[in-house]
Design a protein around this motif. Structure first.
Motif, PDB file in Angstrom:
ATOM      1  N   LYS A 173       0.819  -1.221   0.000  1.00  0.00           N
ATOM      2  CA  LYS A 173       0.000   0.000   0.000  1.00  0.00           C
ATOM      3  C   LYS A 173       0.849   1.265   0.000  1.00  0.00           C
ATOM      4  O   LYS A 173       0.567   2.216  -0.737  1.00  0.00           O
ATOM      5  N   TRP A 174       1.894   1.297   0.840  1.00  0.00           N
ATOM      6  CA  TRP A 174       2.736   2.484   0.866  1.00  0.00           C
ATOM      7  C   TRP A 174       3.499   2.644  -0.448  1.00  0.00           C
ATOM      8  O   TRP A 174       3.668   3.765  -0.950  1.00  0.00           O
ATOM      9  N   LEU A 175       3.963   1.533  -0.995  1.00  0.00           N
ATOM     10  CA  LEU A 175       4.694   1.601  -2.265  1.00  0.00           C
ATOM     11  C   LEU A 175       3.791   2.134  -3.376  1.00  0.00           C
ATOM     12  O   LEU A 175       4.200   2.996  -4.172  1.00  0.00           O
ATOM     13  N   MET A 176       2.553   1.631  -3.433  1.00  0.00           N
ATOM     14  CA  MET A 176       1.607   2.120  -4.429  1.00  0.00           C
ATOM     15  C   MET A 176       1.334   3.605  -4.220  1.00  0.00           C
ATOM     16  O   MET A 176       1.187   4.369  -5.182  1.00  0.00           O
ATOM     17  N   THR A 177       1.276   4.024  -2.962  1.00  0.00           N
ATOM     18  CA  THR A 177       1.030   5.440  -2.656  1.00  0.00           C
ATOM     19  C   THR A 177       2.160   6.318  -3.181  1.00  0.00           C
ATOM     20  O   THR A 177       1.925   7.371  -3.794  1.00  0.00           O
TER      21      THR A 177
ATOM     22  N   THR B 136      -2.214  12.582  -2.756  1.00  0.00           N
ATOM     23  CA  THR B 136      -1.498  11.340  -2.447  1.00  0.00           C
ATOM     24  C   THR B 136      -1.918  10.806  -1.081  1.00  0.00           C
ATOM     25  O   THR B 136      -2.139   9.584  -0.925  1.00  0.00           O
ATOM     26  N   ALA B 137      -2.034  11.688  -0.113  1.00  0.00           N
ATOM     27  CA  ALA B 137      -2.495  11.272   1.216  1.00  0.00           C
ATOM     28  C   ALA B 137      -3.919  10.741   1.149  1.00  0.00           C
ATOM     29  O   ALA B 137      -4.263   9.749   1.811  1.00  0.00           O
ATOM     30  N   GLY B 138      -4.752  11.390   0.345  1.00  0.00           N
ATOM     31  CA  GLY B 138      -6.128  10.928   0.182  1.00  0.00           C
ATOM     32  C   GLY B 138      -6.183   9.539  -0.425  1.00  0.00           C
ATOM     33  O   GLY B 138      -6.998   8.699  -0.019  1.00  0.00           O
ATOM     34  N   TYR B 139      -5.304   9.279  -1.382  1.00  0.00           N
ATOM     35  CA  TYR B 139      -5.248   7.944  -1.995  1.00  0.00           C
ATOM     36  C   TYR B 139      -4.906   6.902  -0.940  1.00  0.00           C
ATOM     37  O   TYR B 139      -5.523   5.828  -0.883  1.00  0.00           O
ATOM     38  N   TYR B 140      -3.941   7.210  -0.062  1.00  0.00           N
ATOM     39  CA  TYR B 140      -3.571   6.240   0.969  1.00  0.00           C
ATOM     40  C   TYR B 140      -4.723   5.992   1.935  1.00  0.00           C
ATOM     41  O   TYR B 140      -4.972   4.844   2.336  1.00  0.00           O
ATOM     42  N   LEU B 141      -5.443   7.039   2.289  1.00  0.00           N
ATOM     43  CA  LEU B 141      -6.580   6.861   3.199  1.00  0.00           C
ATOM     44  C   LEU B 141      -7.657   5.983   2.576  1.00  0.00           C
ATOM     45  O   LEU B 141      -8.334   5.215   3.268  1.00  0.00           O
ATOM     46  N   ILE B 142      -7.803   6.078   1.244  1.00  0.00           N
ATOM     47  CA  ILE B 142      -8.813   5.267   0.552  1.00  0.00           C
ATOM     48  C   ILE B 142      -8.427   3.791   0.572  1.00  0.00           C
ATOM     49  O   ILE B 142      -9.271   2.919   0.809  1.00  0.00           O
TER      50      ILE B 142
ATOM     51  N   PRO C  58      -8.328  -4.775   1.419  1.00  0.00           N
ATOM     52  CA  PRO C  58      -7.531  -5.998   1.580  1.00  0.00           C
ATOM     53  C   PRO C  58      -6.189  -5.856   0.890  1.00  0.00           C
ATOM     54  O   PRO C  58      -6.063  -5.170  -0.126  1.00  0.00           O
ATOM     55  N   ASP C  59      -5.170  -6.521   1.451  1.00  0.00           N
ATOM     56  CA  ASP C  59      -3.817  -6.405   0.891  1.00  0.00           C
ATOM     57  C   ASP C  59      -3.755  -6.851  -0.560  1.00  0.00           C
ATOM     58  O   ASP C  59      -2.955  -6.366  -1.342  1.00  0.00           O
ATOM     59  N   SER C  60      -4.588  -7.835  -0.910  1.00  0.00           N
ATOM     60  CA  SER C  60      -4.555  -8.355  -2.276  1.00  0.00           C
ATOM     61  C   SER C  60      -5.798  -7.973  -3.053  1.00  0.00           C
ATOM     62  O   SER C  60      -6.230  -8.690  -3.950  1.00  0.00           O
ATOM     63  N   GLY C  61      -6.413  -6.836  -2.693  1.00  0.00           N
ATOM     64  CA  GLY C  61      -7.639  -6.428  -3.365  1.00  0.00           C
ATOM     65  C   GLY C  61      -7.396  -6.130  -4.831  1.00  0.00           C
ATOM     66  O   GLY C  61      -6.693  -5.172  -5.177  1.00  0.00           O
ATOM     67  N   MET C  62      -7.972  -6.949  -5.709  1.00  0.00           N
ATOM     68  CA  MET C  62      -7.739  -6.785  -7.141  1.00  0.00           C
ATOM     69  C   MET C  62      -8.309  -5.467  -7.639  1.00  0.00           C
ATOM     70  O   MET C  62      -7.723  -4.824  -8.514  1.00  0.00           O
ATOM     71  N   ASP C  63      -9.454  -5.052  -7.081  1.00  0.00           N
ATOM     72  CA  ASP C  63     -10.058  -3.813  -7.566  1.00  0.00           C
ATOM     73  C   ASP C  63      -9.171  -2.609  -7.269  1.00  0.00           C
ATOM     74  O   ASP C  63      -9.053  -1.699  -8.091  1.00  0.00           O
ATOM     75  N   VAL C  64      -8.494  -2.608  -6.115  1.00  0.00           N
ATOM     76  CA  VAL C  64      -7.578  -1.511  -5.785  1.00  0.00           C
ATOM     77  C   VAL C  64      -6.409  -1.489  -6.766  1.00  0.00           C
ATOM     78  O   VAL C  64      -6.007  -0.424  -7.257  1.00  0.00           O
ATOM     79  N   GLU C  65      -5.870  -2.656  -7.058  1.00  0.00           N
ATOM     80  CA  GLU C  65      -4.730  -2.730  -7.971  1.00  0.00           C
ATOM     81  C   GLU C  65      -5.111  -2.259  -9.373  1.00  0.00           C
ATOM     82  O   GLU C  65      -4.351  -1.519 -10.017  1.00  0.00           O
ATOM     83  N   ILE C  66      -6.278  -2.683  -9.842  1.00  0.00           N
ATOM     84  CA  ILE C  66      -6.693  -2.299 -11.195  1.00  0.00           C
ATOM     85  C   ILE C  66      -7.037  -0.815 -11.249  1.00  0.00           C
ATOM     86  O   ILE C  66      -6.681  -0.116 -12.209  1.00  0.00           O
ATOM     87  N   ARG C  67      -7.740  -0.312 -10.231  1.00  0.00           N
ATOM     88  CA  ARG C  67      -8.042   1.131 -10.189  1.00  0.00           C
ATOM     89  C   ARG C  67      -6.740   1.936 -10.220  1.00  0.00           C
ATOM     90  O   ARG C  67      -6.636   2.958 -10.923  1.00  0.00           O
ATOM     91  N   THR C  68      -5.752   1.481  -9.450  1.00  0.00           N
ATOM     92  CA  THR C  68      -4.469   2.185  -9.406  1.00  0.00           C
ATOM     93  C   THR C  68      -3.780   2.149 -10.763  1.00  0.00           C
ATOM     94  O   THR C  68      -3.253   3.165 -11.236  1.00  0.00           O
ATOM     95  N   ALA C  69      -3.796   0.985 -11.413  1.00  0.00           N
ATOM     96  CA  ALA C  69      -3.162   0.864 -12.733  1.00  0.00           C
ATOM     97  C   ALA C  69      -3.836   1.776 -13.748  1.00  0.00           C
ATOM     98  O   ALA C  69      -3.161   2.443 -14.547  1.00  0.00           O
ATOM     99  N   VAL C  70      -5.168   1.836 -13.722  1.00  0.00           N
ATOM    100  CA  VAL C  70      -5.899   2.706 -14.647  1.00  0.00           C
ATOM    101  C   VAL C  70      -5.600   4.173 -14.351  1.00  0.00           C
ATOM    102  O   VAL C  70      -5.419   4.988 -15.268  1.00  0.00           O
ATOM    103  N   ALA C  71      -5.534   4.512 -13.069  1.00  0.00           N
ATOM    104  CA  ALA C  71      -5.215   5.892 -12.689  1.00  0.00           C
ATOM    105  C   ALA C  71      -3.815   6.278 -13.163  1.00  0.00           C
ATOM    106  O   ALA C  71      -3.602   7.385 -13.683  1.00  0.00           O
TER     107      ALA C  71
END
Length: 578
Positions: free
Chosen positions: A47-51, A87-93, A98-111
């Motif tokens: 999560k921090w790395l993605m942030t 960036t802080a708002g993204y981390y709060l979201i 979940p650590d392996s939440g696919m929707d978070v990963e895909i949303r991040t990739a699209v963003a």
């Protein structure tokens, strides 16, 4: 020396990039330090790395926004502050995701992808420089930085390998640490050093940076475009031949058409500034061809939704199809200098796909939940918000229930469905909940079958003279390969095999008896067992005449449904000579 001057220029470019993108540099340094810790600790919480990566992209975009529209230092500081808040708002979201939440990963990739497009597009808004030039600059910078980074890491790996072999042992983890520095810190900064400040650079420098190298021009114009033309002809012929049926249900064609549309759009932008005839013909013809192909695929995808419902992958296929169709119209109607409209359209579509309530994941969750509920109600399996197991439903409904449950469980949505059991596990609780095992697709869809005889199993050898082990393989084509020789009553007999049969011959090479091994593959071609095991009766084949008897017992068999020439089996062959 010349190489030293070039090195000094590149080094100055890197230091200028640090000065030009200070907040991006800070986020990348933090990302590299954090990733180094994750490598050491074997921690998989990203999560921090993605942030930090989101922050690096946001700050890079904010810098080009500043360069295009502002000039005061206060504006730059304001934009940097806004990036920090976002960036802080993204981390709060994502903090509670979940650590392996696919929707978070895909949303991040699209963003991240939309931010990259914005990084390319923003500098040319209301500018004399076209989007095509900015795209070419970015395209060249990306592959050049990738090449330099790969060479650098390759060189470091060779040096580390030499030290490890010749001087002292090096922890394999150190290679990961070097890759971290090269690809998370060096590569992005080298990439940024190759991107000129378009609105502050000399026009000559911009033209030089945006110039298409001769090698790339030849590759695109005389290799890539002809290949796309040939593939397009094949695709059109296939669509015409199958327009009445197979085209509308061929799911394998869907990713192919998406890839085709992406390739056409990408190549169109890359050749927009080229003056040769191949590029000109491509710009004139292919956007118009793209439109009907994409519209047909959208129609095919919509038709299949009635059975499958919407998943996030199907959502993106449909959304991209719509984007590609609109892009085809834009390329057909507007001059190439207006290609920046496509970038804006892409950013809008990307935002739609990740922002509730019309995002890919809200829509797919609602669709799959509704599909599951609809099938359960249809079969009277859902009453008073409780599921009643029922095995006596159609295979089609079993498949729809299975697919919906698997998708909802994979995405982590089952815990929010109140009429599913608490702590429902799709792998352990499926049969108890629905009354049938997870439905498997019919045999036509099975790619391979592997069966073996139940062990240990005694085999009656009464009445046979000998037995021998052998194997058969439909990929081989032996010419009467000898399995063994058999001696009885002073005579010698020979057991042979070829691609299609087992044969027993006498001393004068006359055939006493034969058995077609294709019978084995034909019998088990559509076989399905719950545990992949065969009983002795199922595994046994017998052929007999007045001169001899052959009994074949299959120990194991492998049938490749897609590539039938690779079928093989391991056999016991029992021989009786009369």
């Amino acid at each position: 020396m010349k190489w030293m001057r070039k090195f000094q220029v590149r080094l100055k470019g890197l230091t200028d990039a640090v000065t030009r993108f200070p907040l991006t540099t800070l986020f990348l340094v933090c990302a590299a330090i954090l990733n180094a810790y994750l490598i050491i600790s074997k921690n998989e919480n990203m999560k921090w790395l993605m942030t930090f990566i989101i922050g690096a992209f946001l700050s890079a975009v904010s810098q080009v926004v500043f360069e295009r529209f502002f000039s005061k230092s206060s504006s730059r500081l304001t934009l940097m502050g806004l990036v920090t808040l976002l960036t802080a708002g993204y981390y709060l979201i994502i903090m509670n995701a979940p650590d392996s939440g696919m929707d978070v990963e895909i949303r991040t990739a699209v963003a991240l992808f939309s931010l990259l497009i914005a990084f390319i597009w923003v500098p040319v808004i209301k500018s004399n420089i076209s989007f095509n030039n900015s795209f070419m600059i970015t395209f060249k910078a990306f592959f050049l930085s990738l090449f330099f980074s790969a060479v650098l890491f390759g060189g470091i790996s060779i040096i580390l390998g030499a030290i490890d072999q010749l001087i002292f042992r090096i922890d394999p983890e150190f290679y990961g640490q070097m890759a971290n520095v090269v690809f998370i810190l060096f590569a992005p900064m080298f990439f940024l050093s190759l991107i000129p400040a378009i609105n502050h650079a000399e026009e000559e420098d911009i033209n030089q940076s945006a110039h298409c190298p001769k090698f790339l021009e030849v590759l695109l114009s005389y290799i890539v475009i002809p290949l796309i033309a040939v593939f397009t002809m094949i695709l059109i012929v296939y669509m015409i031949k199958n327009i009445g049926g197979k085209f509308w249900t061929d799911n394998l064609l869907e990713p192919m058409l998406v890839t085709y549309a992406i390739t056409v759009i990408l190549v169109y932008i890359l050749v927009s500034e080229l003056a040769n005839k191949f590029a000109a013909y491509f710009r004139t013809i292919f956007p118009k061809i793209l439109i009907p192909i994409v519209l047909f695929q959208i129609t095919s995808s919509v038709i299949s939704l009635s059975d499958t419902g919407i998943t996030h992958t199907r959502y993106y296929v449909l959304l991209f199809g719509l984007f590609a169709a609109i892009t085809g119209f834009i390329f057909s109607l507007l001059p190439v200098r207006k290609n920046g409209v496509v970038a804006l359209l892409l950013i809008i579509f990307a935002a739609i796909s990740i922002v509730p309530p019309v995002d890919a994941f809200t829509i797919s969750r609602t669709s799959q939940t509704s599909t599951l509920k609809e099938v359960l109600l249809k079969n009277k399996m859902l009453e008073d918000h409780k599921i009643k197991p029922n095995s006596h439903i159609s295979d089609k409904d079993k498949l729809r229930i299975t697919n919906a449950v698997q998708y909802l469980y994979m995405m982590g949505y089952t815990k929010n469905i109140d009429w599913l059991p608490k702590d429902f596990n799709a792998y352990n609780d499926f049969y108890e909940t629905f009354g049938f095992k997870e439905y498997q697709k019919p045999a036509d869809y099975v790619q391979s079958i592997y069966l073996s005889m139940k062990q240990p199993t005694p085999i009656d050898i009464t009445g046979h003279d000998i037995f021998v082990q052998t194997d058969i393989n439909s990929a081989e084509n032996p010419s009467n390969a000898i399995i063994c020789h058999i001696k009885k009553s002073g005579k010698t007999y020979t057991l042979l095999k070829d691609q299609h049969a087992l044969k027993l011959t006498g001393a004068d090479d006359s055939e006493l008896i034969s058995f077609k091994t294709t019978q084995i593959f034909d019998k088990f071609d559509q076989y399905q067992t719950s545990n992949g095991e065969l009983t002795p009766d199922e595994a046994t084949f017998t052929t007999e005449n007045s001169r001899a008897k052959l009994t074949i017992v299959v120990q194991n068999i492998n049938i490749e449904k897609q590539y039938k020439q690779y079928n093989d089996a391991f056999l016991f062959v029992f021989v009786e000579i009369k």
